[in-house]
Design a protein around this motif. Structure first.
Motif, short mmCIF file in Angstrom:
data_model
loop_
_atom_site.label_atom_id
_atom_site.label_comp_id
_atom_site.label_asym_id
_atom_site.label_seq_id
_atom_site.Cartn_x
_atom_site.Cartn_y
_atom_site.Cartn_z
N GLN A 356 27.23 -4.03 8.86
CA GLN A 356 28.15 -3.85 7.74
C GLN A 356 29.59 -4.28 8.07
O GLN A 356 30.21 -5.01 7.27
CB GLN A 356 28.11 -2.39 7.24
CG GLN A 356 26.78 -1.97 6.64
CD GLN A 356 26.28 -2.91 5.57
OE1 GLN A 356 26.94 -3.13 4.55
NE2 GLN A 356 25.11 -3.50 5.79
N PHE A 380 22.63 -7.41 3.69
CA PHE A 380 23.35 -7.88 2.50
C PHE A 380 23.00 -7.03 1.28
O PHE A 380 23.88 -6.65 0.51
CB PHE A 380 23.02 -9.35 2.25
CG PHE A 380 23.51 -9.84 0.91
CD1 PHE A 380 24.87 -9.97 0.65
CD2 PHE A 380 22.61 -10.14 -0.10
CE1 PHE A 380 25.31 -10.41 -0.60
CE2 PHE A 380 23.03 -10.58 -1.34
CZ PHE A 380 24.40 -10.71 -1.59
N ASP A 381 21.72 -6.73 1.10
CA ASP A 381 21.32 -5.86 -0.01
C ASP A 381 22.02 -4.50 0.10
O ASP A 381 22.42 -3.91 -0.90
CB ASP A 381 19.80 -5.67 -0.02
CG ASP A 381 19.06 -6.93 -0.44
OD1 ASP A 381 19.69 -7.83 -1.03
OD2 ASP A 381 17.85 -7.03 -0.16
N LEU A 383 24.93 -4.03 1.55
CA LEU A 383 26.33 -4.27 1.19
C LEU A 383 26.55 -4.19 -0.32
O LEU A 383 27.53 -3.61 -0.79
CB LEU A 383 26.77 -5.64 1.71
CG LEU A 383 28.19 -6.09 1.32
CD1 LEU A 383 29.23 -5.29 2.09
CD2 LEU A 383 28.36 -7.59 1.59
N LEU A 384 25.61 -4.76 -1.08
CA LEU A 384 25.74 -4.73 -2.54
C LEU A 384 25.68 -3.31 -3.08
O LEU A 384 26.35 -2.99 -4.07
CB LEU A 384 24.63 -5.58 -3.18
CG LEU A 384 24.67 -7.08 -2.88
CD1 LEU A 384 23.56 -7.80 -3.63
CD2 LEU A 384 26.03 -7.68 -3.26
N ALA A 387 29.08 -1.35 -3.37
CA ALA A 387 30.10 -1.81 -4.32
C ALA A 387 30.96 -0.68 -4.89
O ALA A 387 32.17 -0.84 -5.05
CB ALA A 387 29.45 -2.61 -5.45
N ARG A 394 33.48 -4.54 -3.76
CA ARG A 394 32.81 -5.30 -4.82
C ARG A 394 33.09 -6.79 -4.66
O ARG A 394 32.19 -7.63 -4.79
CB ARG A 394 33.26 -4.82 -6.20
CG ARG A 394 32.61 -3.55 -6.66
CD ARG A 394 32.86 -3.29 -8.14
NE ARG A 394 34.29 -3.09 -8.42
CZ ARG A 394 34.90 -1.92 -8.32
NH1 ARG A 394 34.23 -0.86 -7.92
NH2 ARG A 394 36.18 -1.81 -8.60
N GLY A 397 31.17 -8.26 -1.77
CA GLY A 397 29.78 -8.51 -2.15
C GLY A 397 29.64 -9.76 -2.99
O GLY A 397 28.71 -10.56 -2.80
N GLN A 398 30.60 -9.97 -3.90
CA GLN A 398 30.58 -11.17 -4.74
C GLN A 398 30.77 -12.43 -3.90
O GLN A 398 30.13 -13.45 -4.13
CB GLN A 398 31.66 -11.05 -5.82
CG GLN A 398 31.37 -9.97 -6.85
CD GLN A 398 32.58 -9.68 -7.73
OE1 GLN A 398 33.65 -10.28 -7.57
NE2 GLN A 398 32.42 -8.74 -8.65
N TRP A 400 30.01 -12.92 -0.70
CA TRP A 400 28.80 -13.23 0.06
C TRP A 400 27.68 -13.71 -0.85
O TRP A 400 26.87 -14.56 -0.47
CB TRP A 400 28.36 -12.01 0.87
CG TRP A 400 29.14 -11.87 2.14
CD1 TRP A 400 30.26 -11.11 2.35
CD2 TRP A 400 28.87 -12.53 3.37
NE1 TRP A 400 30.71 -11.26 3.64
CE2 TRP A 400 29.86 -12.12 4.30
CE3 TRP A 400 27.88 -13.40 3.81
CZ2 TRP A 400 29.90 -12.57 5.61
CZ3 TRP A 400 27.91 -13.86 5.13
CH2 TRP A 400 28.91 -13.44 6.01
N SER A 401 27.60 -13.18 -2.05
CA SER A 401 26.59 -13.66 -3.01
C SER A 401 26.81 -15.13 -3.31
O SER A 401 25.87 -15.94 -3.34
CB SER A 401 26.65 -12.83 -4.30
OG SER A 401 26.32 -11.49 -4.07
#
Length: 452
Positions: A356, A380-381, A383-384, A387, A394, A397-398, A400-401
């Motif tokens: 993390q 990653f999941d 991390l989301l 948010a 948030r 997360g955006q 990295w997405s």
């Protein structure tokens, strides 16, 4: 212990004929029917029993089918070549048909005298119980009235000795006998009450719920491996969110997951959101037939305590990596005293947690190294799910997405020259990653050394 002491009344048989219930053999597994018919043809009593009968009456589709009979385990084994005997605490026969296992149990008795077998009780807990008895005794030995219903293969009727059919209709969970005595016999029954109430959308009878606070500490005496199995049934059965809320409502969460209960007690609504969203996602994946892993779920449940302890160690001056490692090890060790999470899962949990902080390091080499990590997707999941912690989380997360959608060369160009800066540049880096930077033209060297 006689029937009256166990149930406060002599069992009264009610037979519900085929035309008055909804159970159809079409909804019973072929393997279970083969076992029932062979026992019946050999002259033994043979009944489908327990959760399968309950769920069939509720028009559900049971995954497991259990059989009760007056045949002893050794007699069952003689009838089926594909049979193996298991268990010391409860001697059972498993009849195997490919991937399906039909559990066959001999009617349990209620008294120390009479019958075949042995029983051993320690401090009110049944640690070994292989006393055979009658179907009436077997009925009052079961935990909840809705689980003491028998489907008779000889005439397709349902036999009810303790009022289970009425409880199915009323959608209520009532224990058979005195709740305190039954929970002392087996404390895990408290967890089973919460799980079944969540799964079936039943309410727990007031008398059955009353002893939870007083007897909840007895769960510490249950085998941690057994509690691990029970936690999988609770959280990986498609009703994880409801089960979690029911555990909290019943006051049992603190006995099962003390670290989770402590973290939530601090009033962290972002943590509650993370846990509930994680459980919701798990329920949805199960409904869609997708795979799920206990490691991710336990990482979600224990995150609050790990995060808080890691931050506390860093405030004391400990290196970030060591702080996270120490916090993870401490929380896992405490939890495994209650629930024996296998090492293959705790190792994955620790990796998810330790990754993390690395999401906040958006330099070129670090980004690609993290993306290549075998636990990147799970981390990653996770991390989301974080948010709700903050707007910065948030945006991270955006970023990295979006970064994962870019071609390697585009992302590499966008990240070239990004300084070591931690979380602060996440927003600007996200903007940079959306389009490649223009490279600055390098000035030609004149061959002279720099001025000093």
């Amino acid at each position: 212990m006689n029937l009256k002491a166990r149930n406060d009344a002599t069992p009264v048989l009610r037979i519900i004929p085929r035309e008055q219930h909804v159970i159809s053999r079409k909804n019973i597994s072929k393997a279970a029917l083969r076992v029932l018919y062979r026992l019946h043809e050999a002259g033994y009593a043979a009944y489908l029993v327990g959760g399968a009968v309950r769920d069939l009456l509720l028009s559900g589709h049971p995954k497991d089918f259990d059989v009760a009979t007056n045949a002893t385990p050794d007699e069952v084994k003689k009838l089926f070549r594909n049979c193996r005997l298991i268990g010391r605490r409860f001697r059972l026969a498993h009849v195997v048909y490919g991937p399906e296992i039909i559990e066959v149990a001999t009617f349990r008795g209620t008294g120390e005298d009479g019958g075949e077998g042995d029983r051993h009780v320690v401090d009110g807990r049944i640690v070994r119980d292989n006393v055979w008895g009658t179907i009436e005794e077997d009925a009052v030995r079961r935990d909840f009235r809705v689980n003491a219903l028998y489907y008779d293969i000889s005439d397709f009727s349902v036999r009810d000795y303790v009022g289970g059919m009425q409880d199915v209709q009323d959608r209520v969970l009532r224990l058979i006998g005195d709740p305190v005595t039954r929970y002392r016999e087996d404390p895990v029954r408290m967890l089973r009450a919460a799980r079944l109430a969540a799964k079936l959308n039943f309410r727990i009878d007031t008398a059955a719920a009353a002893p939870f606070e007083e007897l909840g500490p007895l769960l510490a005496d249950a085998a941690p491996a057994r509690l691990f199995d029970e936690s999988l049934k609770m959280f990986l059965g498609g009703h994880g969110l409801k089960s979690f809320r029911m555990l909290e409502q019943c006051g049992l969460l603190k006995f099962m997951f003390p670290a989770t209960a402590r973290a939530l007690k601090r009033g962290d609504e972002a943590l509650r959101s993370l846990i509930e969203q994680g459980l919701t996602n798990t329920d949805e994946r199960i409904a869609e037939g997708k795979s799920v892993t206990p490691a991710f779920l336990f990482a979600v449940l224990l995150w609050g305590e790990v995060r808080d302890q890691a931050h506390a160690w860093m405030v004391k001056g400990l290196d970030s990596n060591e702080a996270w490692d120490r916090a993870a090890a401490h929380v896992v060790a405490e939890q495994c005293q209650r629930v024996a999470i296998p090492r293959r899962f705790t190792f994955t949990m620790e990796e998810i947690w330790s990754l993390q902080p690395r999401f906040e390091q958006v330099q070129r080499k670090r980004v690609f190294r993290l993306m290549a990590h075998p636990r990147f997707r799970a981390a990653f999941d996770f991390l989301l799910l974080r948010a709700p912690e903050s707007s910065a989380m948030r945006e991270l997360g955006q970023w990295w997405s979006h970064a994962q959608k870019l071609p390697h060369e585009t992302l590499a160009a966008a990240l070239s020259g990004v300084a070591d800066a931690g979380v602060e540049p996440a927003v600007s880096t996200a903007t940079a990653a959306s389009k490649p930077r223009k490279r600055r033209r390098r000035r030609k060297s004149n061959g002279k050394p720099d001025a000093t």
